[in-house]
Design a protein around this motif. Structure first.
Motif, PDB file in Angstrom:
ATOM      1  N   ARG A 153       0.806  -1.224   0.000  1.00 40.52           N
ATOM      2  CA  ARG A 153       0.000   0.000   0.000  1.00 40.52           C
ATOM      3  C   ARG A 153       0.839   1.275   0.000  1.00 40.52           C
ATOM      4  O   ARG A 153       0.306   2.366   0.166  1.00 40.52           O
ATOM      5  CB  ARG A 153      -0.926   0.013   1.222  1.00 40.52           C
ATOM      6  N   GLY A 154       2.145   1.135  -0.112  1.00 38.80           N
ATOM      7  CA  GLY A 154       3.010   2.320  -0.015  1.00 38.80           C
ATOM      8  C   GLY A 154       3.012   3.151  -1.286  1.00 38.80           C
ATOM      9  O   GLY A 154       2.373   2.826  -2.286  1.00 38.80           O
ATOM     10  N   ARG A 155       3.783   4.207  -1.225  1.00 40.63           N
ATOM     11  CA  ARG A 155       3.848   5.163  -2.331  1.00 40.63           C
ATOM     12  C   ARG A 155       4.341   4.524  -3.623  1.00 40.63           C
ATOM     13  O   ARG A 155       3.747   4.675  -4.667  1.00 40.63           O
ATOM     14  CB  ARG A 155       4.775   6.309  -1.905  1.00 40.63           C
ATOM     15  N   PHE A 156       5.457   3.805  -3.558  1.00 39.26           N
ATOM     16  CA  PHE A 156       6.014   3.183  -4.764  1.00 39.26           C
ATOM     17  C   PHE A 156       6.580   1.813  -4.414  1.00 39.26           C
ATOM     18  O   PHE A 156       6.026   0.786  -4.775  1.00 39.26           O
ATOM     19  CB  PHE A 156       7.078   4.116  -5.379  1.00 39.26           C
ATOM     20  N   LEU A 157       7.693   1.809  -3.693  1.00 38.03           N
ATOM     21  CA  LEU A 157       8.308   0.565  -3.214  1.00 38.03           C
ATOM     22  C   LEU A 157       8.847   0.832  -1.809  1.00 38.03           C
ATOM     23  O   LEU A 157       9.084   1.987  -1.447  1.00 38.03           O
ATOM     24  CB  LEU A 157       9.455   0.154  -4.143  1.00 38.03           C
ATOM     25  N   PRO A 158       9.059  -0.210  -1.024  1.00 38.34           N
ATOM     26  CA  PRO A 158       9.596   0.002   0.329  1.00 38.34           C
ATOM     27  C   PRO A 158      10.914   0.783   0.283  1.00 38.34           C
ATOM     28  O   PRO A 158      11.733   0.589  -0.624  1.00 38.34           O
ATOM     29  CB  PRO A 158       9.820  -1.427   0.840  1.00 38.34           C
ATOM     30  N   GLY A 159      11.074   1.687   1.260  1.00 40.41           N
ATOM     31  CA  GLY A 159      12.304   2.476   1.327  1.00 40.41           C
ATOM     32  C   GLY A 159      12.190   3.826   0.653  1.00 40.41           C
ATOM     33  O   GLY A 159      13.032   4.696   0.859  1.00 40.41           O
ATOM     34  N   TYR A 160      11.147   4.004  -0.176  1.00 40.01           N
ATOM     35  CA  TYR A 160      10.952   5.310  -0.834  1.00 40.01           C
ATOM     36  C   TYR A 160      10.076   6.200   0.023  1.00 40.01           C
ATOM     37  O   TYR A 160       9.176   5.732   0.716  1.00 40.01           O
ATOM     38  CB  TYR A 160      10.285   5.129  -2.204  1.00 40.01           C
ATOM     39  N   ARG A 161      10.353   7.488  -0.053  1.00 39.86           N
ATOM     40  CA  ARG A 161       9.549   8.480   0.659  1.00 39.86           C
ATOM     41  C   ARG A 161       9.001   9.494  -0.352  1.00 39.86           C
ATOM     42  O   ARG A 161       9.430   9.510  -1.500  1.00 39.86           O
ATOM     43  CB  ARG A 161      10.427   9.221   1.689  1.00 39.86           C
ATOM     44  N   ALA A 162       8.104  10.339   0.124  1.00 40.98           N
ATOM     45  CA  ALA A 162       7.603  11.416  -0.733  1.00 40.98           C
ATOM     46  C   ALA A 162       8.777  12.293  -1.161  1.00 40.98           C
ATOM     47  O   ALA A 162       9.774  12.395  -0.432  1.00 40.98           O
ATOM     48  CB  ALA A 162       6.582  12.240   0.034  1.00 40.98           C
ATOM     49  N   PRO A 163       8.692  12.940  -2.348  1.00 41.56           N
ATOM     50  CA  PRO A 163       9.793  13.812  -2.781  1.00 41.56           C
ATOM     51  C   PRO A 163      10.067  14.897  -1.742  1.00 41.56           C
ATOM     52  O   PRO A 163       9.158  15.304  -1.013  1.00 41.56           O
ATOM     53  CB  PRO A 163       9.260  14.437  -4.076  1.00 41.56           C
ATOM     54  N   LEU A 164      11.302  15.363  -1.688  1.00 40.20           N
ATOM     55  CA  LEU A 164      11.687  16.361  -0.688  1.00 40.20           C
ATOM     56  C   LEU A 164      11.096  17.732  -0.993  1.00 40.20           C
ATOM     57  O   LEU A 164      10.812  18.516  -0.103  1.00 40.20           O
ATOM     58  CB  LEU A 164      13.211  16.478  -0.627  1.00 40.20           C
ATOM     59  N   HIS A 165      10.930  18.016  -2.290  1.00 46.54           N
ATOM     60  CA  HIS A 165      10.467  19.357  -2.692  1.00 46.54           C
ATOM     61  C   HIS A 165       9.432  19.222  -3.792  1.00 46.54           C
ATOM     62  O   HIS A 165       9.429  18.251  -4.537  1.00 46.54           O
ATOM     63  CB  HIS A 165      11.635  20.191  -3.235  1.00 46.54           C
ATOM     64  N   GLU A 166       8.592  20.244  -3.886  1.00 46.91           N
ATOM     65  CA  GLU A 166       7.679  20.317  -5.024  1.00 46.91           C
ATOM     66  C   GLU A 166       8.249  21.340  -6.001  1.00 46.91           C
ATOM     67  O   GLU A 166       8.639  22.435  -5.594  1.00 46.91           O
ATOM     68  CB  GLU A 166       6.291  20.763  -4.550  1.00 46.91           C
ATOM     69  N   ASP A 167       8.324  20.967  -7.273  1.00 42.13           N
ATOM     70  CA  ASP A 167       8.828  21.892  -8.286  1.00 42.13           C
ATOM     71  C   ASP A 167       7.690  22.842  -8.689  1.00 42.13           C
ATOM     72  O   ASP A 167       6.743  22.440  -9.365  1.00 42.13           O
ATOM     73  CB  ASP A 167       9.323  21.098  -9.510  1.00 42.13           C
ATOM     74  N   VAL A 168       7.786  24.096  -8.254  1.00 41.43           N
ATOM     75  CA  VAL A 168       6.687  25.052  -8.488  1.00 41.43           C
ATOM     76  C   VAL A 168       6.491  25.333  -9.977  1.00 41.43           C
ATOM     77  O   VAL A 168       5.400  25.710 -10.410  1.00 41.43           O
ATOM     78  CB  VAL A 168       6.931  26.380  -7.730  1.00 41.43           C
ATOM     79  N   LEU A 169       7.535  25.120 -10.762  1.00 42.72           N
ATOM     80  CA  LEU A 169       7.447  25.358 -12.207  1.00 42.72           C
ATOM     81  C   LEU A 169       6.395  24.463 -12.864  1.00 42.72           C
ATOM     82  O   LEU A 169       5.710  24.862 -13.804  1.00 42.72           O
ATOM     83  CB  LEU A 169       8.825  25.094 -12.842  1.00 42.72           C
ATOM     84  N   LEU A 170       6.248  23.250 -12.349  1.00 44.60           N
ATOM     85  CA  LEU A 170       5.394  22.266 -13.024  1.00 44.60           C
ATOM     86  C   LEU A 170       3.928  22.691 -13.058  1.00 44.60           C
ATOM     87  O   LEU A 170       3.199  22.333 -13.972  1.00 44.60           O
ATOM     88  CB  LEU A 170       5.526  20.892 -12.345  1.00 44.60           C
ATOM     89  N   ARG A 171       3.501  23.465 -12.065  1.00 48.46           N
ATOM     90  CA  ARG A 171       2.092  23.899 -12.014  1.00 48.46           C
ATOM     91  C   ARG A 171       1.718  24.755 -13.203  1.00 48.46           C
ATOM     92  O   ARG A 171       0.560  24.812 -13.605  1.00 48.46           O
ATOM     93  CB  ARG A 171       1.836  24.704 -10.734  1.00 48.46           C
ATOM     94  N   SER A 172       2.707  25.450 -13.766  1.00 44.52           N
ATOM     95  CA  SER A 172       2.377  26.391 -14.846  1.00 44.52           C
ATOM     96  C   SER A 172       2.549  25.767 -16.239  1.00 44.52           C
ATOM     97  O   SER A 172       2.377  26.443 -17.244  1.00 44.52           O
ATOM     98  CB  SER A 172       3.276  27.629 -14.732  1.00 44.52           C
TER      99      SER A 172
END
Length: 381
Positions: A153-172
């Motif tokens: 049920r995890g994000r991707f695979l064991p040992g991975y965490r959410a990304p450290l930062h959100e790239d604000v550029l991608l929203r635009s």
């Protein structure tokens, strides 16, 4: 062109479900991931690195719908496997991973049929559950990891965490609407295609789905042969290419020379809206091979005597340089990016299918000529 209808006997157990993810060995995983998010419309998905307790490798996973790419770099000098791979191949696809059911059955059968096991069955766990894996060697230095997720049920695979930062550029930036991995193409040195195809048949119990030879696929200068291998359910397709003798160096030979052997030449990403996808990918600055207008003139002539009706506006397809291939049942639309790195090795295809399961054989000549024009610029034709 040959389409194969005989799948052979259904494998007794173990099932290949789909492509799970593709792992790339790169010089700088952070920057490579950023290229695919800004240019291709992926989103930062999962991360492993110093901050998560991974002391040796940095791993940046990016995702778009059902497509996951993982970029891996070493932290310290002297990482043998990654360093050797980069020195030889440059940035490239290392691991084409499949999601499977009944991992034990698949691995046991593969061993019995002569697979080279890179890493036998192991498992990784975290608070979200357990995932089991095994890795086998395929062509060149490329591997396949089998991933059995069973309720993880995890994000991707064991040992991975959410990304450290959100790239604000991608929203635009505009959405690129790429849905899943359609197929992954492997280039082989001359006369190695048959033995690689036989490996998929024997070891993974894949079957031949489609093939073309150099009498069908050639230009004035170069030619290729290709066999598409697929699993019983036909959800994972692996075309295998080799060069055929031509007057000049083919794109397959150029690839093998620069990659240092067999490897993944391109990854095809499926979309249900290729016009929207390519408009927005071009708006993000992605570069595609150029196709001459004469291709569309000839296509319009050929379509007059065909029963196939192309739903999309031909003028828009021509403006975006999208290729069309068809038979009596349907058609496909496809386009090829320029290379993803300085070495003329990996590139990306975007494909949309309308009741057509081929691989663009009718476009190979136009595609080859476009690639030859690029090879000419590189002084490699």
């Amino acid at each position: 062109m040959t389409t194969y209808t005989d799948k052979g006997p259904k494998p007794a157990g173990g099932k290949f479900l789909s492509f799970d993810h593709i792992t790339f060995y790169v010089g700088n995983a952070k920057q490579a991931a950023s290229y695919y998010t800004t240019r291709f419309g992926f989103e930062d998905y999962a991360y492993q690195g110093l901050e998560t307790g991974s002391r040796v490798l940095a791993k940046h996973a990016v995702r778009q719908n059902r497509i996951v790419f993982v970029f891996v770099s070493a932290y310290e000098p002297g990482h043998r496997e990654l360093g050797d791979h980069l020195a030889r191949h440059g940035d490239g696809a290392k691991d084409v991973a499949f999601e499977v059911e009944e991992l034990d059955v698949i691995v046991r059968g593969a061993k019995e049929r002569g697979a080279k096991i890179v890493r036998d069955i192991w498992q990784e766990s975290d608070e979200h559950g357990t995932v089991r894996f095994a890795t086998v060697q395929t062509y060149g230095d490329t591997v396949h990891t089998f991933v059995e997720r069973k309720g993880y049920r995890g994000r991707f695979l064991p040992g991975y965490r959410a990304p450290l930062h959100e790239d604000v550029l991608l929203r635009s930036l505009p959405p690129t609407r790429l849905d899943f991995i359609d197929h992954v193409v492997g280039n082989q040195p001359d006369l190695q295609m048959e033995s690689v195809a036989a490996w998929y048949e024997k070891v993974l119990q894949f079957h031949r789905f489609w093939s073309v030879d150099d009498s069908q696929i050639h230009t004035e200068y170069s030619a290729l042969r290709s066999i598409v291998m697929t699993n019983y359910e036909e959800t994972v397709k692996m075309p295998i290419n080799e060069p055929a003798k031509g007057k000049k160096k083919s794109q397959i030979e150029e690839y093998v020379e620069y990659y240092g052997g067999a490897g993944v030449q391109h990854i095809a990403l499926n979309t249900s809206d290729i016009i929207g996808a390519i408009r927005n990918l071009r708006a993000r600055g992605l570069q595609f091979l150029s196709i001459p207008d004469t291709y569309y003139d000839q296509l319009r002539e050929r379509l007059k005597s065909s029963g196939v009706k192309i739903k999309e506006d031909m003028a828009i397809l021509q403006e975006l340089k999208i290729l069309i291939d068809y038979d009596e049942n349907g058609y496909l639309l496809q386009i090829f990016s320029k290379n993803m790195q300085d070495r003329p090795t990996l590139f990306i295809e975007v494909i949309q299918r309308h009741n057509h399961n081929g691989f663009g054989a009718g476009n190979f000549k136009a595609l080859f000529e476009a690639i030859e024009a690029e090879q000419e610029k590189r002084g490699n034709l």
